[in-house]
Design an enzyme around this catalytic site. Structure first.
Site, PDB file in Angstrom:
ATOM      1  N   SER A 142       0.834  -1.190   0.000  1.00 30.58           N
ATOM      2  CA  SER A 142       0.000   0.000   0.000  1.00 30.58           C
ATOM      3  C   SER A 142       0.879   1.254   0.000  1.00 30.58           C
ATOM      4  CB  SER A 142      -0.952  -0.059   1.208  1.00 30.58           C
ATOM      5  OG  SER A 142      -1.939   0.933   1.152  1.00 30.58           O
TER       6      SER A 142
ATOM      7  N   ASP B  43     -11.315  -0.331   0.954  1.00 29.07           N
ATOM      8  CA  ASP B  43     -10.818  -1.409   0.111  1.00 29.07           C
ATOM      9  C   ASP B  43     -11.049  -1.086  -1.359  1.00 29.07           C
ATOM     10  OD1 ASP B  43      -9.747  -4.199  -0.004  1.00 29.07           O
ATOM     11  OD2 ASP B  43     -11.671  -4.586  -0.972  1.00 29.07           O
TER      12      ASP B  43
ATOM     13  N   HIS C 109      -7.543  -4.862  -1.275  1.00 22.39           N
ATOM     14  CA  HIS C 109      -6.370  -4.137  -0.798  1.00 22.39           C
ATOM     15  C   HIS C 109      -5.780  -4.819   0.436  1.00 22.39           C
ATOM     16  CE1 HIS C 109      -4.008  -0.479  -1.106  1.00 22.39           C
ATOM     17  NE2 HIS C 109      -4.149  -0.244   0.199  1.00 22.39           N
TER      18      HIS C 109
END
Length: 329
Positions: free
Chosen positions: A178, A274, A308
């Site tokens: 991320s 997400d 994610h």
């Protein structure tokens, strides 16, 4: 993008050797990092807390002028580090937004100790701030938050002075999830002589697309939880800084590196974090991969089901690929 859920020395060592030599630029002096070497201060870092009880996982917390609070790092050593006398390649592995230096160890979906068991690789997992974006921000109202300086100018040479690592291009990899995946891509380009492999697990690779969604998110998240209304990129944006950090504008800096990219194709539509994160990640990684292909730069890009998060099996594949690319222990 955020997962937004709750003395200056350098060391260049031959395999099996503890001989150290200059590596990171001017002002370097000879250093030694043996199995019995006592881990100490240096490079602007003063250890204020440590736990070295575990044979593999070593914990240190530092006082540093670069960060207003005391950031920490976990250093995960190979199983045979204390008995082999060997020198090892190293992976700098960065956490996502609203995470910290412990997350790759404490998240059972990542379980970095198990993933690296028996592997000849040192893994360094530092704090990067809850929304630090692996950057020296344009402005901060909460004291210094110069994460880029801390990682590149302080932590990296500190690791190489205190542990048996190859302090050279072919001895270092950088990766993350991320926000940390973005940090890895950014550092690999801006400091292209430092890292031979770069990995981004659901990390954004394009800052300006979609009206600059990633830059806006970096500014908003850093202002809210990191910088006390200060921002990473400034308002209006510091355009030169955005370009310097933007992977799709730094293509030639990735040539001859191992590049590993993962993005999810089916985020949870009922989970806005997400969905919003991975939609932008997927689009940005597709743009980046297309540009890399057009420039004749080799890479591995995976699109997989889900949203994610870190996929442990792909983290394991990535670790194996890193070991295959870097100099052997």
């Amino acid at each position: 993008m955020s997962a937004y859920r709750p003395d200056r020395r350098g060391v260049l060592k031959a395999a099996g050797s503890i001989t150290a030599a200059m590596a990171l630029g001017g002002g370097a002096v000879l250093a030694t990092a043996s199995a019995a070497h006592a881990v100490g201060d240096g490079f602007g870092l003063r250890i204020v807390e440590r736990n070295e009880d575990n044979a593999r996982m070593k914990y240190y917390r530092f006082a540093t002028d670069a960060i207003q609070w005391d950031p920490a790092v976990n250093v995960l050593l190979p199983d045979d580090y204390h008995t082999s006398g060997r020198t090892y390649p190293v992976l700098y592995l960065f956490h996502g937004g609203m995470e910290d230096f412990r997350t790759f160890d404490t998240d059972p979906g990542r379980d970095i100790r198990a993933v690296t068991a028996g592997k000849p690789l040192i893994v360094v997992m530092p704090d990067g701030g809850p929304a630090g974006w692996y950057s020296n921000p344009v402005n901060s109202l909460t004291g210094p938050r110069n994460w880029e300086h801390f990682h590149i100018n302080q932590l990296l040479p500190w690791v190489e002075a205190n542990f048996r690592t190859y302090a050279e291009y072919d001895g270092r990899a950088v990766g993350g999830f991320s926000m940390g995946g973005f940090g890895a891509l950014k550092y690999a380009a801006k400091y292209f002589g430092h890292f031979a492999s770069v990995s981004a697990h659901s990390g954004p690779a394009s800052l300006r697309r979609d009206d600059g969604a990633v830059v806006h998110w970096a500014n908003v998240s850093s202002a809210a939880v990191e910088l006390g209304t200060g921002t990473v990129y400034g308002v209006p944006w510091d355009q030169a800084r955005v370009s310097a950090d933007n992977p799709v504008e730094r293509l030639e800096s990735y040539r001859n590196k191992r590049i590993f990219l993962v993005a999810g194709t089916s985020p949870d539509p009922t989970n806005p974090f997400d969905s919003l994160n991975e939609v932008h990640v997927l689009a940005g990684q597709r743009e980046f991969r297309s540009l890399l292909s057009g420039a004749g730069i080799g890479h591995e890009g995976l699109e997989v089901e889900g949203g994610h998060f870190v996929r442990r099996e792909l983290l394991a594949d990535d670790i194996n690929g890193i070991i295959g690319r870097l100099r052997k222990a």
